[in-house]
Write an enzyme that holds these catalytic residues in place. Structure first.
Site, PDB file in Angstrom:
ATOM      1  N   ASP A 101       0.832  -1.199   0.000  1.00 25.45           N
ATOM      2  CA  ASP A 101       0.000   0.000   0.000  1.00 25.45           C
ATOM      3  C   ASP A 101       0.875   1.261   0.000  1.00 25.45           C
ATOM      4  O   ASP A 101       1.920   1.313   0.644  1.00 25.45           O
ATOM      5  CB  ASP A 101      -0.893  -0.023   1.240  1.00 25.45           C
ATOM      6  CG  ASP A 101      -1.942   1.061   1.231  1.00 25.45           C
ATOM      7  OD1 ASP A 101      -2.708   1.115   0.258  1.00 25.45           O
ATOM      8  OD2 ASP A 101      -1.987   1.839   2.195  1.00 25.45           O
ATOM      9  N   GLU A 124       1.421  -0.513  -4.920  1.00 24.01           N
ATOM     10  CA  GLU A 124       0.309   0.378  -5.276  1.00 24.01           C
ATOM     11  C   GLU A 124       0.889   1.726  -5.681  1.00 24.01           C
ATOM     12  O   GLU A 124       1.288   2.524  -4.830  1.00 24.01           O
ATOM     13  CB  GLU A 124      -0.662   0.564  -4.105  1.00 24.01           C
ATOM     14  CG  GLU A 124      -1.869   1.411  -4.502  1.00 24.01           C
ATOM     15  CD  GLU A 124      -2.437   2.257  -3.364  1.00 24.01           C
ATOM     16  OE1 GLU A 124      -3.516   2.852  -3.562  1.00 24.01           O
ATOM     17  OE2 GLU A 124      -1.792   2.355  -2.311  1.00 24.01           O
ATOM     18  N   ASP A 150     -10.734   1.352  -4.309  1.00 25.92           N
ATOM     19  CA  ASP A 150     -10.472   2.796  -4.244  1.00 25.92           C
ATOM     20  C   ASP A 150     -11.145   3.590  -5.358  1.00 25.92           C
ATOM     21  O   ASP A 150     -10.935   4.802  -5.461  1.00 25.92           O
ATOM     22  CB  ASP A 150      -8.959   3.050  -4.311  1.00 25.92           C
ATOM     23  CG  ASP A 150      -8.244   2.672  -3.021  1.00 25.92           C
ATOM     24  OD1 ASP A 150      -8.832   2.843  -1.941  1.00 25.92           O
ATOM     25  OD2 ASP A 150      -7.103   2.197  -3.099  1.00 25.92           O
TER      26      ASP A 150
END
Length: 586
Positions: A324, A353, A420
């Site tokens: 992340d 990410e 997201d």
């Protein structure tokens, strides 16, 4: 030719080894310049005149540039090379010193020695990977006994809020592994599952404990073991840019202030620590006080998280990590992370990410790939919102491919949506025909298709938290035809090596009609895909010479024979229809 557009560097995505005896070279030139590009190469210690010659092939075109590529064999691992560029007006030499008419003035580019550390190696299984992303709290409730208090009803009408809980857990994923097997995926990516007060778990409290509302270590082991027996792998989500407010080290800082031995684990601006009106410490994003940013440059912090990453690979047998907010973490930590993870499991996959150009992280020393949001941007604009035509779509794809080494491209997580973003069907305005065409493209493009849970069932939803609705399980709520399409495309993908391991070439582009076609090729397999991203019926004539000499070609999607004699095939496409043409039926 426009000499100012010519570009190459003996590093990065411009020159990189495929193995210790093979170097791929990439050159940029002005779009539309009709040049012949030849590469003269030799061992660095050989004399002038000993060079071998390789003709470079034009492999991609973006809005401004053409790109040429070729492969140099080297027995000694030492390479020098120079380009000779020709157009109708004449030729010139391009080397380390620039562009000149004289060979010696241009000089040579040097790739001094191919070291093992130069190699970018991804797990072989990644070439065949199909990813299914699960937001565990919303997938399936397999154990109501571990539900949080006040779970909300699990039904099609659910509209989650930021603090909603529905009771999904790891046992629920175990219970539905047969569903995932039936769908045809082989890599399950779970968003965070470690202890946390939130439903999303990106504010981790304890990195060594499964959240009790999801299960425990034994539940995770059971999930991984059963998935492996079904031919599927499991990847977890590591939140290392920041921790949760309840993380033990941050709690110690709150208690002991500047005297805390963990004070340097975070970016504290002053003591005592406060959260209001704004936190006086760095956080994830803008002043998210529940997520204090970690100092990953600190040796003790780095050691803690390296140990954590290794622990879950060895203890639970997971197959990799998704990272992340990976672009905000010290790259030196990621280099150490890769070494530790690959030592624990050489076949583990590491995916960052990153929503933008990820070249610096994809040099073979940090990640295997990233969440391919550049892919998503192009697909959104072409299929969902139809802001761009087929020519711009092709150019955007080409530009993004040219950012990276070949190995990273095959491991990219090619997503249409995620936890997201808004659901892709919602971005299409509910127009299922647009989504179906985009899914056909996603399943046949270079890289790993990533399915966000429920897309195959026809789920919609605006951006977070609406895109995180509970999974639809009742047959009457699901889109069965869409599920069947996913199944069929994944079956065809398994049957054709070209769709998993082949190269990518643009085949046909007609921006006025909205037609886009491309080829996926290996030495023994070739698949062409032609898409009509428009509201009218279109008939196109396609060159089939690259399919070889086969007079009879196949449409694996519709089970039809296609006449490929005389080097051309004519295809009529209904509005928003896609067709596939292959050298074999799979």
């Amino acid at each position: 030719m426009l000499k100012e557009a010519i570009y190459h560097r003996p590093e990065g995505a411009w020159a990189y080894p495929l193995d210790v005896n093979c170097l791929r070279i990439r050159l940029r030139a002005k779009r539309g310049d009709r040049i012949r590009c030849r590469l003269l190469h030799a061992d660095r210690y050989s004399g002038e005149g000993d060079e071998s010659i390789v003709d470079l092939e034009k492999t991609a075109t973006d809005t401004l540039f053409d790109y040429y590529e070729g492969v140099i064999p080297t027995a000694t691992r030492r390479v020098r090379y120079v380009f000779y560029l020709e157009d109708p007006m004449g030729g010139c030499w391009y080397g380390e010193k620039g562009i000149f008419n004289n060979r010696r003035e241009a000089g040579d580019f040097q790739f001094a020695y191919i070291c093992h550390s130069h190699l970018f190696e991804i797990p072989d299984w990644a070439y065949d990977g199909v990813v299914y992303q699960i937001f565990p709290e919303r997938f399936y409730n397999g154990d109501p006994g571990n539900d949080p208090a006040e779970v909300e009803p699990w039904n099609k009408g659910a509209r989650p809020k930021a603090n909603s809980f529905y009771g999904g857990d790891l046992q629920g994923i175990i219970d539905q592994l047969s569903y995932l097997k039936e769908l045809g995926v082989n890599l399950i990516y779970l968003t965070p599952i470690f202890k946390s007060p939130s439903n999303h778990k990106y504010d981790t409290t304890d990195y060594y404990r499964i959240d009790p509302h999801f299960g425990d270590l034994d539940t995770l082991k059971k999930l991984v073991d059963k998935a492996h027996r079904l031919g599927m792998r499991v990847m977890l989500d590591a939140v290392i840019n920041h921790a949760g407010y309840g993380f033990f080290a941050f709690q110690d800082v709150l208690k002991n202030g500047a005297d805390s031995k963990y004070a340097d684990w975070f970016y504290i601006q002053e003591f005592p620590v406060v959260t209001e009106p704004v936190p006086n410490y760095e956080t994830f994003a803008n002043d998210v006080w529940t997520m204090p940013k970690l100092n990953m440059s600190h040796p003790e912090v780095a050691a803690y998280f390296l140990d954590m990453a290794e622990y879950w690979i060895k203890e639970a047998g997971i197959d990799g990590w998704r990272l992340d907010v990976a672009n905000e973490v010290d790259p030196d930590f990621w280099r150490a992370f890769r070494k530790r993870v690959k030592k624990a499991n050489p076949d583990a996959l590491i995916v960052g990410e990153i929503w933008h150009d990820s070249g610096p992280w994809l040099q073979g020393d940090q990640f295997d790939s990233v969440m391919n949001y550049l892919f998503r941007d192009a697909v959104m604009q072409f299929f969902a919102t139809r802001e761009i035509g087929a020519d711009v779509f092709d150019a955007q794809l080409a530009k993004s491919r040219m950012l990276y080494r070949e190995q990273a491209l095959y491991a990219m997580f090619n997503l249409l949506d995620s936890h997201d973003t808004e659901r892709f069907l919602t971005a299409c305005g509910g127009r299922e025909e647009r989504m179906r065409l985009a899914v056909l493209f996603q399943m046949t493009y270079l890289g790993m298709p990533m399915i966000y849970y429920g897309d195959e069932a026809g789920m919609d939803g605006e951006t977070d938290p609406d895109c995180r609705r509970p999974m639809l399980w009742r047959e009457s709520d699901r889109n069965g035809e869409l599920f069947t399409l996913y199944q069929a495309l994944l079956r065809i993908r398994r049957q054709h090596p070209a769709l998993r391991r082949g190269d990518y070439r643009t085949w046909y582009v007609d921006p006025a009609a909205g037609i886009y076609g491309y080829l996926r090729r290996t030495e023994e397999d070739c698949v062409g895909v032609i898409l009509n991203n428009g509201g009218g019926t279109q008939t196109v004539s396609l060159d089939t010479h690259l399919f070889g000499e086969a007079p009879r070609l196949h449409d694996p999607l519709h089970g039809k024979i296609v006449d490929g004699r005389d080097g051309r095939v004519t295809v009529t496409l209904a509005p928003y229809e896609g067709r596939m043409i292959s050298t074999n039926s799979g």
